[in-house]
Design a protein around this motif. Structure first.
Motif, PDB file in Angstrom:
ATOM      1  N   GLY A  88       0.940  -1.217   0.042  1.00  0.00           N
ATOM      2  CA  GLY A  88      -0.253   0.023   0.068  1.00  0.00           C
ATOM      3  C   GLY A  88       0.805   1.087   0.030  1.00  0.00           C
ATOM      4  O   GLY A  88       0.431   2.387   0.155  1.00  0.00           O
ATOM      5  N   GLY A  89       2.193   1.175  -0.181  1.00  0.00           N
ATOM      6  CA  GLY A  89       3.078   2.500  -0.226  1.00  0.00           C
ATOM      7  C   GLY A  89       3.557   2.772   1.003  1.00  0.00           C
ATOM      8  O   GLY A  89       3.944   3.935   1.239  1.00  0.00           O
ATOM      9  N   PHE A  90       3.458   2.111   2.248  1.00  0.00           N
ATOM     10  CA  PHE A  90       3.646   2.624   3.564  1.00  0.00           C
ATOM     11  C   PHE A  90       5.021   2.389   3.641  1.00  0.00           C
ATOM     12  O   PHE A  90       5.964   3.214   4.657  1.00  0.00           O
ATOM     13  CB  PHE A  90       2.719   1.995   4.563  1.00  0.00           C
ATOM     14  CG  PHE A  90       1.238   2.465   4.471  1.00  0.00           C
ATOM     15  CD1 PHE A  90       0.869   3.653   5.094  1.00  0.00           C
ATOM     16  CD2 PHE A  90       0.220   1.388   3.938  1.00  0.00           C
ATOM     17  CE1 PHE A  90      -0.293   4.075   4.858  1.00  0.00           C
ATOM     18  CE2 PHE A  90      -0.934   2.115   3.928  1.00  0.00           C
ATOM     19  CZ  PHE A  90      -1.383   3.138   4.206  1.00  0.00           C
ATOM     20  N   ALA A  91       5.806   1.491   2.949  1.00  0.00           N
ATOM     21  CA  ALA A  91       7.136   1.149   3.292  1.00  0.00           C
ATOM     22  C   ALA A  91       7.532   0.997   1.951  1.00  0.00           C
ATOM     23  O   ALA A  91       7.008   0.149   0.935  1.00  0.00           O
ATOM     24  CB  ALA A  91       7.229  -0.077   4.093  1.00  0.00           C
ATOM     25  N   SER A  92       8.833   1.365   1.611  1.00  0.00           N
ATOM     26  CA  SER A  92       9.481   1.357   0.319  1.00  0.00           C
ATOM     27  C   SER A  92      10.169  -0.061  -0.051  1.00  0.00           C
ATOM     28  O   SER A  92       9.809  -0.585  -1.240  1.00  0.00           O
ATOM     29  CB  SER A  92      10.379   2.473   0.186  1.00  0.00           C
ATOM     30  OG  SER A  92      11.574   2.243   1.029  1.00  0.00           O
ATOM     31  N   GLN A  93      10.674  -0.574   0.817  1.00  0.00           N
ATOM     32  CA  GLN A  93      11.294  -1.977   0.783  1.00  0.00           C
ATOM     33  C   GLN A  93      10.949  -3.086   1.545  1.00  0.00           C
ATOM     34  O   GLN A  93      10.732  -2.680   2.861  1.00  0.00           O
ATOM     35  CB  GLN A  93      12.791  -1.839   0.686  1.00  0.00           C
ATOM     36  CG  GLN A  93      13.420  -1.033  -0.312  1.00  0.00           C
ATOM     37  CD  GLN A  93      13.355  -1.694  -1.881  1.00  0.00           C
ATOM     38  OE1 GLN A  93      12.756  -2.646  -2.080  1.00  0.00           O
ATOM     39  NE2 GLN A  93      14.185  -1.039  -2.612  1.00  0.00           N
ATOM     40  N   PRO A  94      10.736  -4.285   1.330  1.00  0.00           N
ATOM     41  CA  PRO A  94      10.533  -5.314   2.329  1.00  0.00           C
ATOM     42  C   PRO A  94      11.717  -5.594   3.169  1.00  0.00           C
ATOM     43  O   PRO A  94      12.849  -5.210   2.725  1.00  0.00           O
ATOM     44  CB  PRO A  94      10.191  -6.556   1.436  1.00  0.00           C
ATOM     45  CG  PRO A  94      10.449  -6.408   0.170  1.00  0.00           C
ATOM     46  CD  PRO A  94      10.524  -4.815   0.166  1.00  0.00           C
ATOM     47  N   LEU A  95      11.593  -5.730   4.467  1.00  0.00           N
ATOM     48  CA  LEU A  95      12.695  -6.174   5.290  1.00  0.00           C
ATOM     49  C   LEU A  95      12.862  -7.864   5.315  1.00  0.00           C
ATOM     50  O   LEU A  95      11.898  -8.375   5.626  1.00  0.00           O
ATOM     51  CB  LEU A  95      12.348  -5.824   6.760  1.00  0.00           C
ATOM     52  CG  LEU A  95      13.401  -5.986   7.732  1.00  0.00           C
ATOM     53  CD1 LEU A  95      14.592  -5.462   7.460  1.00  0.00           C
ATOM     54  CD2 LEU A  95      12.624  -5.801   9.107  1.00  0.00           C
ATOM     55  N   GLU A  96      14.219  -8.194   5.004  1.00  0.00           N
ATOM     56  CA  GLU A  96      14.498  -9.695   5.271  1.00  0.00           C
ATOM     57  C   GLU A  96      15.317  -9.771   6.613  1.00  0.00           C
ATOM     58  O   GLU A  96      16.426  -9.318   6.594  1.00  0.00           O
ATOM     59  CB  GLU A  96      15.248 -10.003   3.938  1.00  0.00           C
ATOM     60  CG  GLU A  96      15.317 -11.710   3.920  1.00  0.00           C
ATOM     61  CD  GLU A  96      16.150 -12.006   2.585  1.00  0.00           C
ATOM     62  OE1 GLU A  96      16.979 -13.018   2.756  1.00  0.00           O
ATOM     63  OE2 GLU A  96      15.863 -11.470   1.603  1.00  0.00           O
ATOM     64  N   GLU A  97      14.996 -10.835   7.283  1.00  0.00           N
ATOM     65  CA  GLU A  97      15.833 -11.371   8.399  1.00  0.00           C
ATOM     66  C   GLU A  97      16.053 -12.897   8.249  1.00  0.00           C
ATOM     67  O   GLU A  97      15.227 -13.605   7.783  1.00  0.00           O
ATOM     68  CB  GLU A  97      15.054 -11.131   9.782  1.00  0.00           C
ATOM     69  CG  GLU A  97      14.586  -9.710   9.791  1.00  0.00           C
ATOM     70  CD  GLU A  97      13.861  -9.594  11.177  1.00  0.00           C
ATOM     71  OE1 GLU A  97      14.391  -9.484  12.406  1.00  0.00           O
ATOM     72  OE2 GLU A  97      12.544  -9.830  11.230  1.00  0.00           O
ATOM     73  N   SER A  98      17.292 -13.034   8.523  1.00  0.00           N
ATOM     74  CA  SER A  98      17.486 -14.584   8.301  1.00  0.00           C
ATOM     75  C   SER A  98      18.508 -15.149   9.653  1.00  0.00           C
ATOM     76  O   SER A  98      19.145 -14.411  10.371  1.00  0.00           O
ATOM     77  CB  SER A  98      18.788 -14.780   7.098  1.00  0.00           C
ATOM     78  OG  SER A  98      18.182 -14.535   5.970  1.00  0.00           O
ATOM     79  N   PHE A  99      18.300 -16.418   9.866  1.00  0.00           N
ATOM     80  CA  PHE A  99      18.908 -17.037  10.764  1.00  0.00           C
ATOM     81  C   PHE A  99      19.308 -18.538  10.433  1.00  0.00           C
ATOM     82  O   PHE A  99      18.434 -18.952  10.005  1.00  0.00           O
ATOM     83  CB  PHE A  99      18.257 -16.891  12.159  1.00  0.00           C
ATOM     84  CG  PHE A  99      18.937 -17.828  13.360  1.00  0.00           C
ATOM     85  CD1 PHE A  99      19.623 -17.018  14.038  1.00  0.00           C
ATOM     86  CD2 PHE A  99      18.557 -19.071  13.565  1.00  0.00           C
ATOM     87  CE1 PHE A  99      20.466 -17.687  15.142  1.00  0.00           C
ATOM     88  CE2 PHE A  99      19.298 -19.858  14.857  1.00  0.00           C
ATOM     89  CZ  PHE A  99      20.084 -18.903  15.443  1.00  0.00           C
ATOM     90  N   GLY A 100      20.454 -18.888  10.742  1.00  0.00           N
ATOM     91  CA  GLY A 100      21.007 -20.351  10.400  1.00  0.00           C
ATOM     92  C   GLY A 100      21.448 -20.469   8.839  1.00  0.00           C
ATOM     93  O   GLY A 100      21.491 -19.701   8.335  1.00  0.00           O
ATOM     94  N   VAL A 101      21.485 -21.683   8.571  1.00  0.00           N
ATOM     95  CA  VAL A 101      21.825 -22.192   7.327  1.00  0.00           C
ATOM     96  C   VAL A 101      20.670 -22.265   6.375  1.00  0.00           C
ATOM     97  O   VAL A 101      19.590 -23.112   6.813  1.00  0.00           O
ATOM     98  CB  VAL A 101      22.451 -23.758   7.291  1.00  0.00           C
ATOM     99  CG1 VAL A 101      23.001 -23.976   5.884  1.00  0.00           C
ATOM    100  CG2 VAL A 101      23.672 -23.325   8.248  1.00  0.00           C
ATOM    101  N   MET A 102      20.743 -21.857   5.067  1.00  0.00           N
ATOM    102  CA  MET A 102      19.502 -22.059   4.325  1.00  0.00           C
ATOM    103  C   MET A 102      19.740 -23.274   3.319  1.00  0.00           C
ATOM    104  O   MET A 102      19.965 -22.839   2.015  1.00  0.00           O
ATOM    105  CB  MET A 102      19.352 -20.891   3.450  1.00  0.00           C
ATOM    106  CG  MET A 102      19.197 -19.602   4.537  1.00  0.00           C
ATOM    107  SD  MET A 102      18.125 -19.722   5.789  1.00  0.00           S
ATOM    108  CE  MET A 102      18.447 -18.163   6.582  1.00  0.00           C
ATOM    109  N   ASP A 103      19.648 -24.430   3.758  1.00  0.00           N
ATOM    110  CA  ASP A 103      20.028 -25.442   3.209  1.00  0.00           C
ATOM    111  C   ASP A 103      19.044 -26.672   3.464  1.00  0.00           C
ATOM    112  O   ASP A 103      18.652 -26.872   4.742  1.00  0.00           O
ATOM    113  CB  ASP A 103      21.245 -26.018   3.142  1.00  0.00           C
ATOM    114  CG  ASP A 103      21.801 -26.996   2.227  1.00  0.00           C
ATOM    115  OD1 ASP A 103      21.364 -27.030   0.954  1.00  0.00           O
ATOM    116  OD2 ASP A 103      22.632 -28.002   2.531  1.00  0.00           O
TER     117      ASP A 103
END
Length: 133
Positions: A88-103
């Motif tokens: 809806g245009g309230f935030a310009s970019q999504p926020l990405e948070e990661s933890f651990g191994v992505m496998d």
């Protein structure tokens, strides 16, 4: 099996037919239950209500690292990623948070929640949670 003069089956013949039908139904149910795979949801303990964010100066701000670390440790997952989007245009970019191994095997679930914006409005946030096992 002998019928009487009226063509009716006797008691013994009727009981034999009931037993035969019961055995066939039991065999069918046994075969059907052997073919059914019981599948449990790997994301069963994931709680979307525990995820939190807010919007400050047009940017999504969140710190879900404590929840992500706790979930990964007790679920046996190898890694977790949370992408928070405020449409809806309230935030310009999504926020990405990661933890651990992505496998490994990847499972994704989406949650929606109401978050506060810095202008006093309450807006909707979409949390896309991906867990690797």
């Amino acid at each position: 099996m002998r019928s009487d003069r009226r063509g009716d089956m006797g008691f013994l013949e009727a009981m034999t037919m009931v037993m035969m039908v019961s055995i066939v139904l039991m065999l069918y149910l046994g075969a059907a239950s052997a073919l059914i795979h019981i599948h449990t949801d790997p994301l069963e303990g994931l709680e979307g209500e525990a995820l939190d964010a807010k919007v400050e100066s047009g940017q999504v701000v969140a710190d879900n690292s404590t929840y992500m670390e706790t979930y990964v440790s007790y679920s046996g997952a190898s890694g977790m990623r949370v992408v928070t989007t405020v449409p809806g245009g309230f935030a310009s970019q999504p926020l990405e948070e990661s933890f651990g191994v992505m496998d490994g095997d990847r499972y994704t679930r989406m949650f929606t929640s109401q978050v506060q914006a810095d202008n006093g409005r309450t807006v909707i946030a979409v949390f896309e949670v991906t867990v690797w096992f």
